[in-house]
Design an enzyme around this catalytic site. Structure first.
Site, mmCIF file in Angstrom:
data_model
loop_
_atom_site.group_PDB
_atom_site.id
_atom_site.type_symbol
_atom_site.label_atom_id
_atom_site.label_comp_id
_atom_site.label_asym_id
_atom_site.label_seq_id
_atom_site.Cartn_x
_atom_site.Cartn_y
_atom_site.Cartn_z
ATOM 1 N N GLU A 219 -15.140 15.667 7.285
ATOM 2 C CA GLU A 219 -15.899 16.898 7.506
ATOM 3 C C GLU A 219 -14.940 18.061 7.310
ATOM 4 O O GLU A 219 -13.826 18.040 7.826
ATOM 5 C CB GLU A 219 -16.508 16.958 8.914
ATOM 6 C CG GLU A 219 -17.582 15.927 9.185
ATOM 7 C CD GLU A 219 -18.152 16.028 10.609
ATOM 8 O OE1 GLU A 219 -17.979 17.087 11.244
ATOM 9 O OE2 GLU A 219 -18.749 15.036 11.068
ATOM 10 N N GLU B 244 -17.179 10.059 15.568
ATOM 11 C CA GLU B 244 -16.835 10.707 16.826
ATOM 12 C C GLU B 244 -17.151 9.846 18.050
ATOM 13 O O GLU B 244 -17.882 10.255 18.951
ATOM 14 C CB GLU B 244 -17.543 12.070 16.909
ATOM 15 C CG GLU B 244 -16.978 13.025 15.863
ATOM 16 C CD GLU B 244 -17.664 14.374 15.812
ATOM 17 O OE1 GLU B 244 -16.965 15.375 15.629
ATOM 18 O OE2 GLU B 244 -18.908 14.428 15.938
#
Length: 1013
Positions: free
Chosen positions: A531, A464
């Site tokens: 994820e 991220e």
């Protein structure tokens, strides 16, 4: 290999992207080395290593201005200082405040800064001092110090001399102390800063700590020392021939007459091959060619032991390096990731290093518990979210068999995503050249330390951090330095111009439908979910939608559940009782509150009920069961099923009546059907029959005992006989207010004013404390809150506490008495509920609840009846899907079984109280007191959904912690035909899937009976 230079330390380094390592040793492998072969074979404590863990003197300052700036000087007296444990987090040792934040930077709203600025007025400083004497056997040798993990930047002095500086919290930093040693005691001083340029790169979803949180040790090296070892175990295109090269870089140039030999041994210690090394100057290679090596995989983690022996000019053995070696080949074949030629599916989890008492200071016992738990629940892969872990973790993954995505310590989430929106106007590192070196340093440090672990299949460029040329350069470095692994980075999803940063299409929390769209449109890369299934407290609903893709789409290669363990910390409430605290509980602001509790296991390493579903959906062996055969589908890639025993068990009403073992052996990737024969005499009686097929370990392994179940399948059918007619006489008394129904040893009373059943007495004992009423609300889960159910469906909360009984009807004859209550609700005229109570002469009470809905209303969380009885009735026995709690969208891993618990233990201790403890597929439920008396609820037309709790949904709704719940006075029984699922695609807006919701316009009904237990 260090290059100590005389420099003057500066606080300016903390905000300078060009200074992240001063006098730090070059990154290198994490190999061990010993003086003798015997020591190397044991692989115990290294004699050439001396731990400095323990109690150090410590001073805490809120910012640099308040620190004792010259504490490192020889004359500075630290004797009056406090002590601190090393390793430990400063904030968990009584200094400062733990702070949990997710995406935002921890100073958001406090300091108006932009990278690489550091808030110096709010930058806690830990000053550490310890004394050491060089061990006798390490005297007159070069001496180094290694810090395995320090958050986030630190300076080092020895005997008043500046030694070095380092950033990057999660990879080792080593320094040469030799020039600064003195006889006897030596004063080691370390100054640790919580904030630095590195903090901008460490914006992970975790608690913000600081301090020396991994091991610290001194080490020395022999006269000839392997500084760096690169083991390359390769396979040819047939996967049947192996080549092994042990490439070494030495600390100094090798003497001309030195000698290097290597020996390779199998897992039983038998010699496989010997070889002699070739060297020049400071490098050497020992080559091996192995025919038909045993291959490493998570299914069969076969490891060879390599021993490299280094001899000096006199022919004396001076160093032995032991190294475990796994032969495996990971590659892309026709756009599919393959291990040893076979398509691999990652059945993975993301794992933070975490302990509820010590934070990211985790012990070997913690790691062993984690890895055994993963293996026991069919988890085959782990992503080191979002930083390199301790070396020992990778060794355990090598030994036990887990596929690893090794992720470098990089996350800049708060620099490009604000309130969920992508806004990269000041994103770092992006394309900013001033960030290239500091980011690349983290990649180098991870790869060089971890490169020899066969469990690592993929290097990850971080998490991220949006995208840009800096990350592309990291990806290219990984590929150039190590072509034996693939490279992962998810962030290119937001900026496709940097797509080359990842060898695979990696996304977070993509819905199953979106994944299918990708896979059905001629994709260029295989797909993984780095994820998915945000497992926040009561969650993980709908996981089967993802696992169903595994056999439908070759380019779908699995995913990694977020995440493995709750990040909750032990804290005491105002009365001194410990509880598991989450963000905000330490008055930490800003904070992201409960968002740190999204693990499959609780922070105290107790299993959550979600693991029941994970284990089933991740099982590699599938068992399809009928009353005639068991089909075994072996979806392992490399191993057959001979390590397991297949046992099938016939049960009637949950009680074993027959059991048998089946001789079986199914090769990898194949299936076989085995006939079973049920003795017909066992089927004569009526009941609910189940056949449970169980695949169990035939012998103990490193991760479980013999008999441990790795997979199951179940077949259910029912044989009914006509129910006997109830005997007895009913006496009905219709008073002005109450309707009484009386029989032998029981009495039932209904109230026209209360609008409900108000009394049920068996043998004179009252079972109703608070009457049953319709309810449409369950205590909100965190997923419910994530898509704002209280806002969108709050009318059902109001309807659950505000109703009007508009009609009471009585119909009685000598065989049955029916009392019908009709309820209306202010939320809509057309919404009505009828509850029909039918009393029979034997004391049974049949309850039928019917909901008549209306359009233009939000979905119902549930439609149920809820009543209270005395808390004395606390013992539960179930014949239901279980044994762990389960829901409409999380019941694949549950099986119909008979089990016991109590009302108190039936619920689940999520960090924030919420809906828990429900079971679907309930045939019957018995609630009794210590004397064995009570009631039984039994499904009538179809299985029901039940919950038993010490608290009402509204009481749970109001509590943020378990200690806020009221004292226990009641047992609350809630019965439904169906409850809405819990969801799990994500926890910030994804609703429960439509098939697991209750539409307001659809009629709902369910039937059950109440009888004495």
């Amino acid at each position: 290999m260090t290059n100590n230079t005389k420099v003057t330390p500066s606080l300016d380094w903390l905000s300078d992207t060009s200074v992240f390592a001063v006098n730090r040793a070059a990154a290198h492998s994490d190999h061990l080395y010993y003086e003798t072969m015997e020591q190397a074979e044991l692989r115990g404590e290294m004699p050439w290593r001396h731990s400095l863990n323990g109690q150090w003197k410590f001073h805490y300052a809120k910012n640099p201005a308040a620190r004792p700036a010259i504490f490192y000087e020889q004359g500075f007296d630290c004797s009056s200082w406090d002590s601190i444990t090393v390793p430990a987090h400063i904030q968990l040792e009584g200094h400062g405040t733990p702070q949990y934040v997710n995406t935002m930077y921890p100073w958001d709203g406090v300091h108006d800064i932009r990278p690489p600025e550091v808030p110096m007025e709010d930058n806690p400083v830990g000053s550490y001092v310890t004394q050491f004497t060089v061990p006798k056997h390490m005297e007159d040798m070069p001496l180094f110090i290694s810090f395995q993990g320090v958050e986030s930047a630190f300076y080092v002095w020895l005997n008043g001399h500046f030694v070095g500086y380092s950033e990057d919290s999660f990879t080792p930093a080593a320094f040469d102390l030799t020039d600064y040693l003195q006889p006897g005691d030596n004063k080691l001083a370390v100054e640790v800063y919580q904030r630095s340029t590195g903090s901008w790169l460490e914006d992970q979803d975790f608690w913000r700590f600081s301090g020396i949180f991994r091991d610290v040790y001194l080490y020395t090296t022999p006269e000839i020392h392997v500084f760096d070892l690169a083991v390359q175990a390769r396979l040819d295109d047939t996967y049947s021939k192996g080549s092994l090269k042990a490439a070494m870089q030495f600390q100094e140039a090798l003497p001309a007459a030195a000698k290097i030999t290597g020996s390779l041994h199998d897992k039983n210690g038998r010699l496989v091959q010997e070889a002699e090394g070739l060297f020049s100057e400071q490098t050497a290679v020992v080559p091996f060619d192995i025919d038909k090596p045993n291959l490493w995989s998570a299914e069969d983690p076969y490891l060879y032991s390599l021993y490299l022996q280094i001899y000096n000019e006199e022919g004396q053995l001076v160093e032995v390096v032991p190294q475990q070696v796994g032969f495996r080949r990971f590659e892309m074949i026709d756009k599919v990731m393959c291990l040893n030629g076979e398509r691999v599916v990652f059945k993975g989890v993301n794992r933070h290093e975490f302990n509820a008492r010590t934070g990211r200071v985790v012990s070997e016992a913690d790691m062993l518990w984690d890895i055994k738990t993963m293996k026991q629940h069919n988890i085959n892969a782990v992503r080191t979210s979002h930083y390199p872990n301790q070396t020992r973790w990778y060794e355990l993954c090598d030994m036990y068999g887990l596929y690893v995505i090794d992720e470098m310590n990089l996350e800049t989430h708060g620099s490009w995503q604000k309130l969920g929106e992508v806004e990269p106007s000041w994103n770092i590192p992006g394309n900013l050249p001033e960030w290239q070196d500091i980011v690349m340093d983290r990649a180098i440090s991870m790869l060089e330390r971890d490169k020899n672990h066969p469990s690592i299949l993929i290097w990850s460029c971080g998490n991220e951090s949006y995208a840009g040329e800096v990350i592309v350069q990291v990806a290219n470095y990984f590929r150039q330095k190590d072509p034996s692994r693939l490279v992962h980075y998810e962030g290119v999803f937001h900026a496709r111009e940097y797509d080359e940063a990842s060898d695979m299409e990696s996304r977070m929390y993509a819905k199953a439908a979106n994944i299918i769209t990708y896979l059905e449109n001629d994709p260029e890369k295989p797909f993984i979910l780095c994820e998915y299934m945000h497992a926040m407290n009561n969650s993980l609903g709908g996981m089967d939608k993802y696992t169903e893709l595994e056999n439908k789409y070759p380019m779908y290669q699995g995913g990694f559940i977020w995440d493995y363990i709750d990040q909750a910390l032990v804290k005491k409430d105002r009365f001194g009782k410990e509880f598991l605290a989450y963000g905000g509980d330490f008055h930490d602001r800003p904070t992201d509150y409960i968002f740190c509790t999204d693990g499959l296991v609780f922070a105290d390493r107790k299993l959550s009920p979600k693991m029941q579903e994970v284990k089933y959906l991740y099982q590699n062996i599938k068992l399809d069961v009928t009353d005639k055969e068991i089909k075994v589908r072996n979806e392992n890639l490399f191993v057959d099923t001979s390590a397991y025993q297949l046992v099938w068990t016939l049960r009637r009403d949950g009680i074993v009546v027959y059991e048998e073992s089946v001789q079986q052996q199914v090769p990898a990737g194949e299936e076989a059907a085995y006939s079973i024969t049920i003795p017909q005499s066992l089927l004569a009686e009526a009941g609910v029959f189940t056949i449970d097929a169980s695949m169990q370990l035939a012998a103990s392994t490193a991760w479980a005992e013999a008999g441990f179940e790795v997979a199951f399948g179940q077949y259910v059918w029912e044989k009914q006989l006509a129910a006997p007619k109830a005997s007895g006489i009913l006496r009905v008394v219709e008073g002005d207010v109450n309707i009484g129904v009386h029989g032998r040893d029981f009495a039932v009373q209904f109230s026209k004013t209360a609008g409900s059943l108000t009394s049920l007495r068996y043998d004179g004992k009252e079972m109703i404390e608070i009457p049953p009423y319709p309810t449409f609300w369950r205590a909100s889960t965190d997923n419910d809150n994530g898509y704002q159910q209280s806002y969108t469906a709050g009318v059902w909360l109001a309807a659950s506490i505000a109703r009007k009984c508009t009609d009471v009807a009585l119909h009685a004859d000598e065989k049955q008495v029916d009392v019908t209550f009709t309820y209306t609700f202010a939320i809509a005229e057309k919404v009505t509920v009828q509850t029909i109570y039918s009393v029979f002469p034997d004391g049974k009470v049949r309850v039928k609840a019917v909901y008549h809905g209306a359009a233009n209303l939000p979905d119902l969380p549930t439609f149920a009846l809820s009543l209270k009885t005395s808390a004395d009735y606390s013992n539960l026995e179930w014949f239901a899907k279980g044994p762990e709690e389960n829901y409409e969208d999380r019941s694949r891993g549950a099986r119909l079984c008979r089990f016991q618990n109590t009302v108190v233990t039936n619920g689940t201790a999520y960090a924030r109280p919420q809906e828990s403890g429900t079971r679907t597929g309930v045939r019957w439920l018995t609630l009794t007191n210590e004397q064995g008396s009570g009631i039984q609820l039994q499904a009538a037309d179809a299985p029901i959904t039940c919950n038993a709790s010490p608290y009402t949904a509204l009481e749970i709704e109001q509590a943020n912690h378990a200690y806020e719940l009221p004292p226990v006075h009641y047992t609350v029984l809630t019965v439904a035909g169906k409850q809405m699922g819990v969801g799990g695609d994500d926890s910030w807006g994804a609703p429960v899937h439509p098939e697991h919701r209750l539409a307001a316009a659809e009629e709902q009904s369910f039937v059950f009976t109440i009888n004495r237990a």
